[in-house]
Write a protein that holds these residues in place. Sequence first.
Motif, PDB file in Angstrom:
ATOM      1  N   VAL A  76      31.336  -5.149  33.914  1.00  0.00           N
ATOM      2  CA  VAL A  76      31.703  -5.746  34.846  1.00  0.00           C
ATOM      3  C   VAL A  76      32.875  -3.949  35.564  1.00  0.00           C
ATOM      4  N   SER A  77      32.596  -3.284  35.359  1.00  0.00           N
ATOM      5  CA  SER A  77      33.217  -1.925  36.277  1.00  0.00           C
ATOM      6  C   SER A  77      31.758  -1.806  37.306  1.00  0.00           C
ATOM      7  N   GLU A  78      30.535  -1.769  37.004  1.00  0.00           N
ATOM      8  CA  GLU A  78      29.403  -1.688  38.018  1.00  0.00           C
ATOM      9  C   GLU A  78      29.083  -2.769  39.300  1.00  0.00           C
ATOM     10  N   SER A  79      29.898  -4.709  38.635  1.00  0.00           N
ATOM     11  CA  SER A  79      29.574  -5.516  39.154  1.00  0.00           C
ATOM     12  C   SER A  79      31.090  -5.161  40.209  1.00  0.00           C
ATOM     13  N   GLN A  80      32.196  -4.286  40.108  1.00  0.00           N
ATOM     14  CA  GLN A  80      33.152  -4.235  41.297  1.00  0.00           C
ATOM     15  C   GLN A  80      33.208  -2.379  41.793  1.00  0.00           C
ATOM     16  N   GLY A  81      32.247  -2.285  41.301  1.00  0.00           N
ATOM     17  CA  GLY A  81      31.817  -0.541  42.663  1.00  0.00           C
ATOM     18  C   GLY A  81      32.282  -0.031  41.775  1.00  0.00           C
ATOM     19  N   TYR A  82      32.698   0.374  41.007  1.00  0.00           N
ATOM     20  CA  TYR A  82      32.868   1.824  40.346  1.00  0.00           C
ATOM     21  C   TYR A  82      32.007   2.346  39.871  1.00  0.00           C
ATOM     22  N   PRO A  83      31.680   3.870  40.248  1.00  0.00           N
ATOM     23  CA  PRO A  83      30.871   4.476  39.699  1.00  0.00           C
ATOM     24  C   PRO A  83      30.573   4.682  38.136  1.00  0.00           C
ATOM     25  N   ARG A  84      31.500   4.104  37.880  1.00  0.00           N
ATOM     26  CA  ARG A  84      31.296   4.581  35.964  1.00  0.00           C
ATOM     27  C   ARG A  84      32.011   3.296  34.631  1.00  0.00           C
ATOM     28  N   SER A  85      32.059   3.759  33.715  1.00  0.00           N
ATOM     29  CA  SER A  85      32.271   2.626  33.197  1.00  0.00           C
ATOM     30  C   SER A  85      34.191   2.679  33.462  1.00  0.00           C
ATOM     31  N   ARG A  86      35.557   1.775  33.501  1.00  0.00           N
ATOM     32  CA  ARG A  86      36.603   2.258  33.307  1.00  0.00           C
ATOM     33  C   ARG A  86      37.173   2.071  32.066  1.00  0.00           C
ATOM     34  N   LEU A  87      36.381   1.679  30.829  1.00  0.00           N
ATOM     35  CA  LEU A  87      36.224   2.402  29.861  1.00  0.00           C
ATOM     36  C   LEU A  87      35.740   3.738  29.606  1.00  0.00           C
ATOM     37  N   PRO A  88      37.164   4.393  28.916  1.00  0.00           N
ATOM     38  CA  PRO A  88      36.760   5.671  29.067  1.00  0.00           C
ATOM     39  C   PRO A  88      35.564   6.541  28.089  1.00  0.00           C
ATOM     40  N   GLU A  89      35.061   7.651  27.766  1.00  0.00           N
ATOM     41  CA  GLU A  89      34.588   7.013  26.362  1.00  0.00           C
ATOM     42  C   GLU A  89      34.939   9.017  25.329  1.00  0.00           C
ATOM     43  N   PHE A  90      34.840   8.308  24.397  1.00  0.00           N
ATOM     44  CA  PHE A  90      35.227   9.866  23.599  1.00  0.00           C
ATOM     45  C   PHE A  90      34.226  10.798  23.352  1.00  0.00           C
ATOM     46  N   SER A  91      34.047  12.055  23.578  1.00  0.00           N
ATOM     47  CA  SER A  91      33.298  12.793  23.067  1.00  0.00           C
ATOM     48  C   SER A  91      33.017  12.572  21.721  1.00  0.00           C
ATOM     49  N   ASP A  92      32.058  14.325  21.542  1.00  0.00           N
ATOM     50  CA  ASP A  92      31.900  13.917  20.067  1.00  0.00           C
ATOM     51  C   ASP A  92      32.653  14.982  19.273  1.00  0.00           C
ATOM     52  N   GLU A  93      33.415  15.813  19.795  1.00  0.00           N
ATOM     53  CA  GLU A  93      34.584  16.175  19.052  1.00  0.00           C
ATOM     54  C   GLU A  93      35.273  15.285  19.026  1.00  0.00           C
ATOM     55  N   TRP A  94      36.034  14.365  19.969  1.00  0.00           N
ATOM     56  CA  TRP A  94      36.542  13.774  19.434  1.00  0.00           C
ATOM     57  C   TRP A  94      36.376  12.363  18.614  1.00  0.00           C
ATOM     58  N   LYS A  95      35.972  11.961  18.328  1.00  0.00           N
ATOM     59  CA  LYS A  95      35.115  11.024  17.865  1.00  0.00           C
ATOM     60  C   LYS A  95      35.387  11.320  16.720  1.00  0.00           C
ATOM     61  N   ALA A  96      34.646  12.556  15.928  1.00  0.00           N
ATOM     62  CA  ALA A  96      35.084  13.105  14.625  1.00  0.00           C
ATOM     63  C   ALA A  96      36.550  13.218  14.143  1.00  0.00           C
ATOM     64  N   ILE A  97      37.420  13.485  14.985  1.00  0.00           N
ATOM     65  CA  ILE A  97      38.926  13.445  14.530  1.00  0.00           C
ATOM     66  C   ILE A  97      39.514  12.225  14.752  1.00  0.00           C
ATOM     67  N   ILE A  98      38.512  11.146  15.569  1.00  0.00           N
ATOM     68  CA  ILE A  98      38.876   9.494  15.337  1.00  0.00           C
ATOM     69  C   ILE A  98      38.847   8.766  14.278  1.00  0.00           C
ATOM     70  N   ASN A  99      37.271   9.285  13.777  1.00  0.00           N
ATOM     71  CA  ASN A  99      37.172   7.775  12.456  1.00  0.00           C
ATOM     72  C   ASN A  99      37.598   8.383  11.078  1.00  0.00           C
TER      73      ASN A  99
END
Length: 504
Positions: free
Chosen positions: A295-318
């Motif tokens: 949907v972000s792409e269809s709205q013309g955003y250059p990247r997804s509006r849903l932010p991404e977690f870095s691998d480091e953050w993924k490990a902290i969160i999981n």
Amino acid sequence: MKRYLIATIICATISTVCCCDVVKLTFPSGFSLGTGSAAYQVEGAWNVSDKGENVWDYYVHNHPEIIADGSNGDVACNSYYKYKEDVALIKSTGFDFYRFSVSWSRVLPTGFANVISEDGLQYYKNLTAELVANGIEPIVTLYHWDHPQVIEEMGGWTNELIVDWFVAYARILFEALGDSVKRWVTINEPDSICGDGYESTRLAPGKIITDIGKYLCGHNVIKAHAKTYRMYEEEFRDRQGGVIGIVLPVSGYLPYNSSYEDAADTAFQFNCGWMAHPLYFGDYPEIMKTRVALVSESQGYPRSRLPEFSDEWKAIINGTNDYLGINHYTSRFVYNDPDEELGIYNSDSGLLMTVDSSWPVATSSWLYVYPEGFGYMLRKVRDEYNNPSTWVMENGYSGADNLEDYDRINYFYEYLKEMLIAVKRDGCNVEGYGVWSILDNFEWADGYTNRFGIIRVEFDDADTNRTTKLSQAWWKKVLSKRKLQSVPTPTTNTNTRTGLPWQK
Ligand code: NOJ
């Protein structure tokens, strides 16, 4: 896992009547039954001592037009002064736990950990001690929507720095209350604060940051939760031995018909999965990542509006949720938005929702009564997250201002019945249930027009007197017998809707 599979198979082979018999409508031994509140909704005393201003103080004082009756929480239930009376009422009803929240700016008047209010902290120490002295387990929510205004001026939940500010605030409370408090909630209903607070005016701070605000807020909420969890693990767990969880608002999302099973799953992922999936598996649900990117792409955003977690953050969160807290009130039928077939994207989820015309509605316009949706949702949680320890932290019904609240009793009866079936027949690992709410209170944008309490509060009277409602008497019986009680026949209830299929 095995237990519920076997139970489900056995029950699938016998009739529902028989299942009710199996279930018996008694609570399992060790099951915890309690009630709750939130600081801004009950405390009042908005400017006593050195308390700082929070987003709700600011919002209601500057935008009273947003609140249905133009009211505010300046006094609310006056629980800051009447906490002993509240505890006595909780005790006399027979509840096992009381979940209250801490007002961040009452404890940290500047918003930050450089100044700790002695008075503010003392209030929560007193409340905790009073509960413990009365044999009631304190459950503490660190944040129930009222962060300091000064932090909001720096972007609030859209500024990643809030993560460390939150951790510093949490540390002070673990230190001060952690010898008595063994069950913590980091953040209550991120969906609400992020969706209604940063993409609409329904909740403070009421900023409309279209498309972006909600997910950015959610991203920082997850990080704040996870870092707080890790900090507790490192600094407190050994000596205090408590557990930490998040509380999510999870509705029942049912397929409109059998061809919409996937749609119902997508709705669940956009709701519960948004926060729960990262905490149990380290990242957002796949369907959310795919859909928001599309949907972000269809709205013309250059990247997804849903932010991404870095691998480091993924490990902290999981793996940072000892139990899953759930607030459940209502359900929806879900189906796919037909516009998408024409290439038109109206929403990130691509879904539409509806209710059945037979479902009664409470005084809150969103609260449609469909008890079966509760059991459906609990089974979904069981299946999605490997049957996690689950605490229903809120469930309740809003009505008009009356003491003979038969509608509310009916609601509790039917919803609890569904929960007991889910637990005893289907093996859902629900260990606690909290009534929302012990008192009528400030219901956010609805002001005092919608009352959720099992105890009435006279908001127009300077004494804010409390009077028990029929539902409190009903709960008292349920709690002493540890068994659902039959519903009394309505007599003069002005809030009763007649001929409802769910009325017994
Ligand atoms: C959930 C919120 O946590 C609580 O503050 C609110 O009063 C209830 N929903 C009812 O709307």
